[in-house]
Design an enzyme around this catalytic site. Structure first.
Site, PDB file in Angstrom:
ATOM      1  N   SER A 113       0.851  -1.245  -0.077  1.00 21.73           N
ATOM      2  CA  SER A 113       0.086  -0.078   0.020  1.00 21.73           C
ATOM      3  C   SER A 113       0.856   1.336  -0.024  1.00 21.73           C
ATOM      4  CB  SER A 113      -1.073  -0.006   1.268  1.00 21.73           C
ATOM      5  OG  SER A 113      -2.154  -0.883   1.090  1.00 21.73           O
ATOM      6  N   LYS A 139       0.051   3.505  -2.669  1.00 17.20           N
ATOM      7  CA  LYS A 139      -1.047   4.517  -2.534  1.00 17.20           C
ATOM      8  C   LYS A 139      -0.511   6.047  -2.800  1.00 17.20           C
ATOM      9  CE  LYS A 139      -4.707   1.656  -0.398  1.00 17.20           C
ATOM     10  NZ  LYS A 139      -4.120   0.401  -0.490  1.00 17.20           N
ATOM     11  N   SER A 160      -6.029   2.634   4.489  1.00 16.47           N
ATOM     12  CA  SER A 160      -5.466   2.034   3.570  1.00 16.47           C
ATOM     13  C   SER A 160      -6.732   1.477   2.619  1.00 16.47           C
ATOM     14  CB  SER A 160      -4.279   1.114   3.871  1.00 16.47           C
ATOM     15  OG  SER A 160      -3.501   0.968   2.707  1.00 16.47           O
TER      16      SER A 160
END
Length: 475
Positions: free
Chosen positions: A94, A97, A152
């Site tokens: 993640s 991101k 997340s």
């Protein structure tokens, strides 16, 4: 019988290669970094193993660092103080991101509302982390970004990607943005960082991406927010008989920001993003400030089984970096984006823009920028984490002093409003205008931050799982 005997004799021979692929005791061998990797940022960063300075007054690196890859960099100057397999292409989880946010944040007005359709939530990978976005409910863009940064949430990522025109279009734009940033180790397959074939990044690239994202005031706010209220479902009030929307608390999963039962919150930290998948292991990029020094640290996939290992190793590297800064000869540099003009006058040139003169060879361009007076290219990293940091420690005695306005606000020649450099405007930003909304990539003076130790746990803090519990959701 002869045939059976022959088969039995051959069996160990056929099984041998499979056993040989494992290490001692049947454990899988640890992968090794390539013998040569990208040299963007400097030749030493392309070497496998640890690249660290030596000399009088330079502290020794921390012991027991188990990450496959890590990097410590000065966010302002771009100096890479030390690194370990900086350009090793690994699954990012993640932390990818950050690139999603850096690409899409300038496109949408954060106060705009979005009604979620069922199709926008379909296709998430099994076990994906989620913030709890529900179909047929309306959320502000700000709500969705908080879901991305704090929890997340792959569900929030998919909704924002559909608002942007779809998953495929978003992936293409993220890849283009990575190219603009000279994050050339990065291949984007899924916008949320969920494990996918060929999806990789590197500690070097994730640090470049974080440095770019931190030039956006909203990015700084979201990544440093400890906790927030997230919209839930509509219910009827028993007394008034009127419908009201419930909310529930969400907390940032960044343990350096919130602290945990075996880990104190790190003094001076202000985000950025953590991640975990079964393939990537734990990944984390963080930013922290002490005095006038701002550092970025990225750690990828520690082999240690210790609880919160990725955060503990990050904290060790921050401690080392603050001691070594100013004493250590850099082993490389964080290069500016393509098209950036580090020596340009204030108000000219766009971060990551493709127009204008293209930077030289990225392996040398960052060094040139570092040696040019005022050419740090790291303006946005210290451009006022102010709004975000006020969110981090609202009511906890944080004192922030800033000595100059944000550049985008100065360009508007107006006072800075309570909503940050964008002010209280609520007009949606058109996609075609997104590039122009990026903070100019230009030098600026430092600001100072005094951040006392936080007493107790932050409001709404909850300890993470105890050792031995199932891992957090993937992505």
């Amino acid at each position: 019988m002869p045939a059976l005997a022959a088969a039995l004799l051959l069996f160990p021979l056929s099984a041998g290669p499979a056993l040989a692929a494992d290490g001692d005791g049947g454990k899988a061998k640890e992968p090794k970094p390539p013998a040569r990797m990208s040299e963007i940022g400097g030749e030493r960063l392309g070497r496998p193993g640890t690249q660290a300075p030596a000399g009088p007054g330079v502290p020794a690196l921390p012991e027991k660092l188990t990450a496959r890859s890590w990097i410590v960099a000065d966010a302002e100057s771009g100096d890479v103080l030390a690194a370990h397999n900086a350009h090793w292409k690994l699954p990012p989880a993640s932390t990818l991101k950050m690139l999603f946010a850096d690409t899409l944040l300038p496109k949408f007005d954060k106060n705009a509302e979005h009604k979620v359709l069922r199709a926008q939530l379909e296709g998430m990978g099994a076990g994906s982390s989620a913030v709890g976005v529900k179909e047929n409910l309306t959320y502000t863009v700000r709500d969705l970004w908080l879901g991305v940064f704090l929890r997340s949430g792959n569900d929030a990522v998919r909704v924002l990607a559909h608002r942007n025109g779809g998953i495929e279009k978003t992936v293409q734009e993220m890849q283009a943005r990575a190219q603009e940033l000279n994050a050339l180790d990065t291949t984007v397959v899924s916008p949320d960082g969920y494990d996918a074939p060929r999806q990789v990044s590197s500690a070097y690239d994730l640090t470049l991406i974080a440095r770019s994202g931190l030039q956006n005031a909203d990015f700084r706010e979201y990544c440093s927010t400890v906790s927030a209220d997230f919209p839930g479902t509509w219910v009827k009030d028993k007394k008034t008989k009127k419908k009201k929307r419930e909310t529930y608390a969400i907390q940032n999963t960044d343990r350096l920001l919130t602290g945990d039962y075996d880990l104190p919150a790190y003094q001076g930290v202000a985000g950025v993003k953590n991640g975990y998948t079964s393939k990537a292991g734990w990944t984390f990029t963080g930013v922290a400030q002490r005095g006038e020094r701002v550092l970025l640290v990225t750690v990828m996939n520690p082999s240690s089984k210790e609880h919160n290992a990725v955060y503990k190793e990050t904290a060790k590297l921050f401690d080392w970096g603050f001691k070594a800064a100013g004493k250590a000869e850099p082993v490389g540099t964080l290069v500016p984006p393509r098209g950036a003009e580090p020596t340009a006058a204030a108000g000219t040139g766009e971060a990551g823009g493709s127009e204008g003169a293209r930077a030289e060879d990225p392996a040398r361009a960052g060094v040139a920028a570092r040696q040019t007076p005022g050419g740090s290219g790291g303006v946005g990293t210290v451009l006022g984490l102010m709004g975000a940091l006020l969110v981090v420690l609202a009511g906890a005695g944080l004192l922030v002093h800033r000595r100059w306005p944000l550049p985008e606000q100065a360009a508007r020649s107006g006072p800075e409003g309570p909503e940050g450099p964008e002010g209280p405007e609520k007009t949606p930003v058109a996609p075609e205008a997104a590039r122009g909304s990026r903070t100019p990539w230009k030098p600026a003076r430092l600001w100072r931050l005094w951040r006392p130790e936080r007493p107790g746990k932050p409001r709404g803090a909850e300890p993470s799982r105890e050792p031995g519990k199932p891992p957090e959701p993937r992505g």
